[in-house]
Design an enzyme around this catalytic site. Structure first.
Site, PDB file in Angstrom:
ATOM      1  N   SER A 177      -1.528   7.073  -2.680  1.00  0.00           N
ATOM      2  CA  SER A 177      -0.774   6.766  -1.467  1.00  0.00           C
ATOM      3  C   SER A 177       0.716   6.585  -1.732  1.00  0.00           C
ATOM      4  CB  SER A 177      -1.326   5.503  -0.807  1.00  0.00           C
ATOM      5  OG  SER A 177      -2.693   5.640  -0.534  1.00  0.00           O
ATOM      6  N   HIS A 229       2.946   1.665  -1.304  1.00  0.00           N
ATOM      7  CA  HIS A 229       3.488   2.521  -0.249  1.00  0.00           C
ATOM      8  C   HIS A 229       5.004   2.391  -0.176  1.00  0.00           C
ATOM      9  CE1 HIS A 229      -0.617   2.160   2.034  1.00  0.00           C
ATOM     10  NE2 HIS A 229      -0.711   2.804   0.891  1.00  0.00           N
TER      11      HIS A 229
END
Length: 321
Positions: A177, A229
């Site tokens: 991610s 992230h």
């Protein structure tokens, strides 16, 4: 990343950018044939198969209930209560290279900052990330080539892992991610640094920001490593300024224009400024982050509110579980 506990236009501008799907690639530029992004997908799938082989759910005690999809035999998943993402146990992920602060810092296992990018917590986690990578990454590789996109992907994943390790100490973390958010960040900075060559730039920027905000918002739920992230996005954002800069409009056609209309500089002044600033911030950021990490510094001691960027506690869930 999962947080697993225990053209050219009529007004002298190119219309859109191939990377965003709003228009063709740069005039005179042939699109690249994407192969690296699909290779990344194949690698992640292969690693997941290895995870399940090593996990071997049916060969170990199952205090949380029977294995899921037992017909898969050795490749069956851990009980839903233990891993709702349909995957291996936390101990298997840890064994194969999941990001764990203690082992990175105190056992000199810095390689976990890289290996965690290729691991996934479960089949659902893998499918979501790989579909996103194909949707975003293939277009970017067609537009900018495998070298630049590969660098952005890998360094963004690494950057996300560094920030995660600095701020997340009580859980292990895996997933691509952070690297995916790096590609999104690079799309934003590419649009900004090449701002004058696009005609529908505002719409493209707003679309990207909505997508990014929604995904970061999802990261505020428990068991999602939003630090990865954010770290990946910031790394990709800065790398986009450095690697995805385009010549100003008219540079490629300067030999076909009269001397009075020729462009004398390949890039505009603001592009040079953004390039230098981004490069310096990248160097400083990675240097400071790595020094803090391997000295055992807890990032939360220097940012007492940062934990809210990873999880916001409510009456329905706790961020401590």
């Amino acid at each position: 990343m999962a947080d697993v506990e225990a053209d050219r236009g009529g007004a002298g501008k190119r219309r859109g950018g191939g990377a965003y799907g709003y228009g063709p690639a740069e005039a005179g530029e042939r699109p690249w044939t994407p192969w690296l992004v699909p290779l990344f997908v194949v690698a992640c799938v292969a690693v997941f198969v290895v995870e399940m082989y090593v996990n071997n759910c049916r060969a170990r005690p199952q205090p949380y209930g029977p294995c899921v999809a037992r017909f898969l035999h050795r490749f069956s998943f851990q009980a839903i209560r233990q891993n709702p993402l349909l995957g291996p146990s936390s101990s298997t992920l840890e064994k194969l290279g999941a990001l764990e602060w203690y082992k990175v810092v105190h056992r000199n296992q810095g390689w976990r900052l890289v290996t965690c990018i290729w691991l996934h917590a479960g089949l659902i986690h893998l499918l979501v990330n790989m579909l996103s990578l194909l949707f975003i990454g293939v277009r970017l590789e067609q537009q900018f080539g495998f070298v630049r996109i590969g660098i952005i992907y890998l360094l963004s994943g690494f950057g996300g892992a560094v920030l995660s390790a600095l701020l997340l100490r009580n859980s292990i973390s895996v997933g691509a991610s952070g690297a995916l958010f790096g590609l999104l960040g690079a799309m934003v900075s590419e649009l900004i640094i090449n701002w004058t060559i696009y005609s529908n730039r505002v719409a493209a920027l707003l679309t990207l920001m909505v997508v990014i905000v929604i995904n970061l918002g999802i990261g505020l739920f428990p068991h999602v490593d939003n630090f990865a992230h954010i770290g990946g996005f910031l790394t990709g954002f800065l790398l986009g300024f450095v690697l995805l800069i385009r010549p100003q409009f008219g540079w490629m056609e300067r030999h076909d224009l009269p001397p009075s209309a020729q462009v004398t500089s390949k890039y505009k002044a603001y592009q040079y400024v953004l390039w230098v600033i981004a490069l310096l911030l990248l160097i400083v950021g990675f240097t400071v982050g790595l020094v803090m990490l391997f000295r055992g510094v807890n990032g939360n001691d220097h940012c007492h509110w940062c934990h809210y960027l990873n999880c916001v506690p409510t009456s329905r869930w706790s961020c401590e579980d």
